[in-house]
Write an enzyme that holds these catalytic residues in place. Structure first.
Site, PDB file in Angstrom:
ATOM      1  N   LYS A   1       0.856  -1.194   0.000  1.00 46.10           N
ATOM      2  CA  LYS A   1       0.000   0.000   0.000  1.00 46.10           C
ATOM      3  C   LYS A   1       0.888   1.239   0.000  1.00 46.10           C
ATOM      4  CE  LYS A   1      -1.966   2.783   2.987  1.00 46.10           C
ATOM      5  NZ  LYS A   1      -1.938   4.085   2.290  1.00 46.10           N
TER       6      LYS A   1
ATOM      7  N   SER B   1       4.872   6.101  11.040  1.00 46.42           N
ATOM      8  CA  SER B   1       4.980   6.650  12.391  1.00 46.42           C
ATOM      9  C   SER B   1       4.926   5.545  13.441  1.00 46.42           C
ATOM     10  CB  SER B   1       3.843   7.646  12.624  1.00 46.42           C
ATOM     11  OG  SER B   1       2.608   6.972  12.487  1.00 46.42           O
TER      12      SER B   1
ATOM     13  N   CYS C   1      12.956  10.305   8.626  1.00 41.64           N
ATOM     14  CA  CYS C   1      12.816   9.620   9.917  1.00 41.64           C
ATOM     15  C   CYS C   1      14.098   9.730  10.728  1.00 41.64           C
ATOM     16  CB  CYS C   1      12.449   8.168   9.689  1.00 41.64           C
ATOM     17  SG  CYS C   1      13.492   7.412   8.449  1.00 41.64           S
TER      18      CYS C   1
HETATM   19  P1  NAP Z   1       1.920   7.276   8.971  1.00 44.70           P
HETATM   20  O1  NAP Z   1       0.848   8.216   9.223  1.00 44.70           O
HETATM   21  O2  NAP Z   1       2.271   6.289  10.028  1.00 44.70           O
HETATM   22  O3  NAP Z   1       1.547   6.536   7.616  1.00 44.70           O
HETATM   23  C1  NAP Z   1       2.375   5.562   7.042  1.00 44.70           C
HETATM   24  C2  NAP Z   1       1.541   4.640   6.195  1.00 44.70           C
HETATM   25  O4  NAP Z   1       0.622   3.914   7.008  1.00 44.70           O
HETATM   26  C3  NAP Z   1       0.683   5.367   5.167  1.00 44.70           C
HETATM   27  O5  NAP Z   1       0.634   4.578   4.004  1.00 44.70           O
HETATM   28  C4  NAP Z   1      -0.658   5.425   5.864  1.00 44.70           C
HETATM   29  O6  NAP Z   1      -1.764   5.576   5.016  1.00 44.70           O
HETATM   30  C5  NAP Z   1      -0.693   4.077   6.542  1.00 44.70           C
HETATM   31  N1  NAP Z   1      -1.641   3.962   7.651  1.00 44.70           N
HETATM   32  C6  NAP Z   1      -2.172   4.943   8.415  1.00 44.70           C
HETATM   33  N2  NAP Z   1      -3.013   4.418   9.338  1.00 44.70           N
HETATM   34  C7  NAP Z   1      -2.997   3.089   9.156  1.00 44.70           C
HETATM   35  C8  NAP Z   1      -3.666   1.993   9.798  1.00 44.70           C
HETATM   36  N3  NAP Z   1      -4.491   2.178  10.822  1.00 44.70           N
HETATM   37  N4  NAP Z   1      -3.425   0.750   9.347  1.00 44.70           N
HETATM   38  C9  NAP Z   1      -2.577   0.534   8.311  1.00 44.70           C
HETATM   39  N5  NAP Z   1      -1.929   1.526   7.672  1.00 44.70           N
HETATM   40  C10 NAP Z   1      -2.134   2.780   8.087  1.00 44.70           C
HETATM   41  O7  NAP Z   1       3.283   8.008   8.660  1.00 44.70           O
HETATM   42  P2  NAP Z   1       3.498   9.194   7.640  1.00 44.70           P
HETATM   43  O8  NAP Z   1       2.986  10.426   8.257  1.00 44.70           O
HETATM   44  O9  NAP Z   1       3.057   8.804   6.297  1.00 44.70           O
HETATM   45  O10 NAP Z   1       5.104   9.212   7.605  1.00 44.70           O
HETATM   46  C11 NAP Z   1       5.864   9.827   8.552  1.00 44.70           C
HETATM   47  C12 NAP Z   1       6.398   8.859   9.584  1.00 44.70           C
HETATM   48  O11 NAP Z   1       7.128   7.785   8.988  1.00 44.70           O
HETATM   49  C13 NAP Z   1       7.375   9.489  10.522  1.00 44.70           C
HETATM   50  O12 NAP Z   1       7.096   9.153  11.839  1.00 44.70           O
HETATM   51  C14 NAP Z   1       8.720   8.933  10.093  1.00 44.70           C
HETATM   52  O13 NAP Z   1       9.692   8.960  11.079  1.00 44.70           O
HETATM   53  C15 NAP Z   1       8.367   7.577   9.646  1.00 44.70           C
HETATM   54  N6  NAP Z   1       9.361   7.051   8.693  1.00 44.70           N
HETATM   55  C16 NAP Z   1      10.219   6.091   9.122  1.00 44.70           C
HETATM   56  C17 NAP Z   1      11.187   5.597   8.268  1.00 44.70           C
HETATM   57  C18 NAP Z   1      12.145   4.552   8.746  1.00 44.70           C
HETATM   58  O14 NAP Z   1      12.780   3.931   7.914  1.00 44.70           O
HETATM   59  N7  NAP Z   1      12.295   4.343  10.036  1.00 44.70           N
HETATM   60  C19 NAP Z   1      11.262   6.053   6.961  1.00 44.70           C
HETATM   61  C20 NAP Z   1      10.367   7.034   6.562  1.00 44.70           C
HETATM   62  C21 NAP Z   1       9.410   7.511   7.438  1.00 44.70           C
HETATM   63  P3  NAP Z   1      -2.192   7.030   4.446  1.00 44.70           P
HETATM   64  O15 NAP Z   1      -1.692   6.989   3.065  1.00 44.70           O
HETATM   65  O16 NAP Z   1      -3.670   7.131   4.555  1.00 44.70           O
HETATM   66  O17 NAP Z   1      -1.516   8.073   5.265  1.00 44.70           O
END
Ligand code: NAP
Ligand code: MG
Length: 453
Positions: free
Chosen positions: A146, A200, A255
């Protein structure tokens, strides 16, 4: 466009068919290897298309998309192409003597785990897809991914590239849609064997719950609040430029952003002034404008979130040496910001902002004070150290609770270098050969050789 449960079901069913009875699992490793290598080549061939899609979708400067996102995405496929032919178990000489005279020989096989669900964020849309898909293909698994709803275009183009490279139908399935209506049913799907998530920490916890019904295997790449440390003996030009890049790269929407800066007292004023000077000169603009150095935040939500943190910092007594404000008017621009007069308890210092906002704090003593403060975070993704003293560099690196430590550099990634988090920054690692563990099961096969010949 907004996939829901029936689309998820169809994608998982296609993946299951491809895994159980398609040509993919019968392919020899070298055939998989050639396809994976070709994906890397095609990513480079379509650099311009991918860079434009990425810049339009995410807002990042096109030069960055071209020079970083696309190059690194191709690289992980080229690197993983090599691993497809090097997945091996071992032969074990057993010590048991249940029945006198009977000998056993055992060996392990590494087998693909099966149908993998992957969910990725919007900050490096192509690169996050590449980091996740390349090892899936090397291991012989199949996948339903996704994409982030804000940035689906490069992932869809990548799926097309994969078809062109010869990935059989059903092996890679892309879903567009929202987290709650598409990601959640995917993470909980009974026909999925493993979930790999990047996003996140908050949503990571929901993924663990969703996958717990049938105890699917889970790996998580989550948030961070990474310390970047500058000792008084550092080469200040290198350290100032490194700290600025550590926070401003990708608009701070990284991140591993070096968002908590610790500078030794004596050089604090000089260092923060230097970083603020760099911040003030960064040219904000639309991603497709070649002169742009920093684009807008990805969305209104992200703009509001970062603006909220700037307000919170101000209210709790922080002062901005540069920036400190959202830009009002056209677009979701936030000025590159350096906050001082901050302390370890402030919300801006403890929580992940995911924007171009650095919080800077002085420290006196390395041994007691610095290490404790640097590790005082629920996250443990990355860290930076700037020093010309090699002994100190290694000693500090060993004591930091972080999955990656950069010394005299920051944000250096390579397909061979595992990346992932301690503490609430995640479970497991991406990249390197370590990532293959995420997608392989180990099977022990024990053979009785009977009594003596
Ligand atoms: P997010 O809100 O956690 O969303 C990530 C993904 O999860 C999106 O595709 C989102 O869909 C989906 N999602 C949201 N709620 C969900 C649920 N209940 N069940 C399943 N999937 C769900 O994060 P973001 O705001 O997109 O990205 C920022 C975060 O990612 C930051 O905290 C960052 O640190 C982290 N990050 C970590 C890394 C790493 O390698 N450690 C790399 C990049 C980013 P939608 O498309 O609807 O939002
Ligand atoms: Mg989102």
């Amino acid at each position: 466009a907004a996939c829901e449960k029936p689309d998820v079901d169809a994608a998982v069913a296609a993946a299951r068919r491809a895994f159980d009875s398609g040509p993919w699992t019968k392919m020899r490793p070298n055939e998989r290897s050639r396809i994976i290598w070709k994906i890397g080549d095609l990513i480079l061939k379509y650099t311009e298309e991918l860079a434009q899609l990425e810049s339009i979708d995410n807002g990042k400067p096109i030069a960055v998309a071209r020079g970083a996102d696309v190059v690194l995405a191709a690289d992980i496929f080229h690197y993983m192409a090599g691993w497809a032919t090097k997945i091996e178990g071992s032969v074990l000489d057993l010590s048991v003597h249940y029945t006198p005279g009977i000998e056993y020989q055992a060996f392990t096989r590494k087998e693909p785990i099966g149908v993998v669900a992957q969910i990725i964020p919007w900050n490096f849309p192509l690169l996050m897809a590449a980091w996740k898909l390349a090892p899936v293909l090397a291991s012989g698994c199949v996948v339903v991914m996704k994409l982030a709803e804000e940035t689906p275009m490069s992932g869809l183009f990548l799926a097309q590239i994969m078809q062109e490279a010869g990935v059989p139908d059903g092996v890679v399935n892309m879903l567009t849609g929202f987290g709650e209506t598409c990601g959640a049913p995917l993470a909980a799907h009974p026909n999925v064997d493993k979930v790999a998530f990047t996003g996140s920490t908050e949503v990571g916890k929901l993924i663990v719950k969703a996958a717990s019904n049938d105890l699917k295997k889970v790996t998580l790449e989550l948030g961070g609040k990474s310390p970047n440390i500058i000792l008084e003996d550092a080469d200040l030009d290198v350290a100032i430029a490194g700290a600025a890049m550590g926070i401003f790269f990708n608009h701070g929407q990284a991140c591993c952003a070096g968002s908590r800066l610790f500078v030794q007292e004596k050089i604090f004023d000089k260092v923060v002034a230097g970083i603020a000077d760099i911040g003030k000169k960064i040219k904000l603009g639309p991603g497709l404008d070649p002169s742009t150095e920093m684009g807008p935040m990805v969305s209104q939500t992200q703009y509001d979130r970062v603006s909220g943190f700037l307000t919170s910092g101000r209210e709790q007594g922080a002062t901005a040496l540069c920036g400190g404000k959202p830009v009002t008017g056209n677009g979701y621009f936030i000025e590159p910001t350096v906050l001082v007069n901050t302390n370890d308890q402030m919300k801006v210092v403890q929580e992940e902002i995911f924007g171009p906002v650095l919080t800077a704090m002085p420290f006196k003593n390395v041994d007691e004070e610095l290490i404790r403060r640097a590790n005082d975070s629920l996250y443990g993704l990355a860290a930076g150290i700037f020093t010309t003293n090699i002994n100190k560099a290694h000693k500090i690196a060993n004591r930091l609770k972080a999955g990656t430590v950069w010394v005299n550099c920051y944000n250096i990634f390579d397909a061979s270098m595992p990346f992932g988090g301690y503490k609430q920054s995640g479970w497991g690692r991406e990249m390197g050969h370590e990532v293959l563990k995420n997608y392989l099961e180990t099977k022990s096969v024990c053979v009785s050789l009977g009594a003596a010949i």
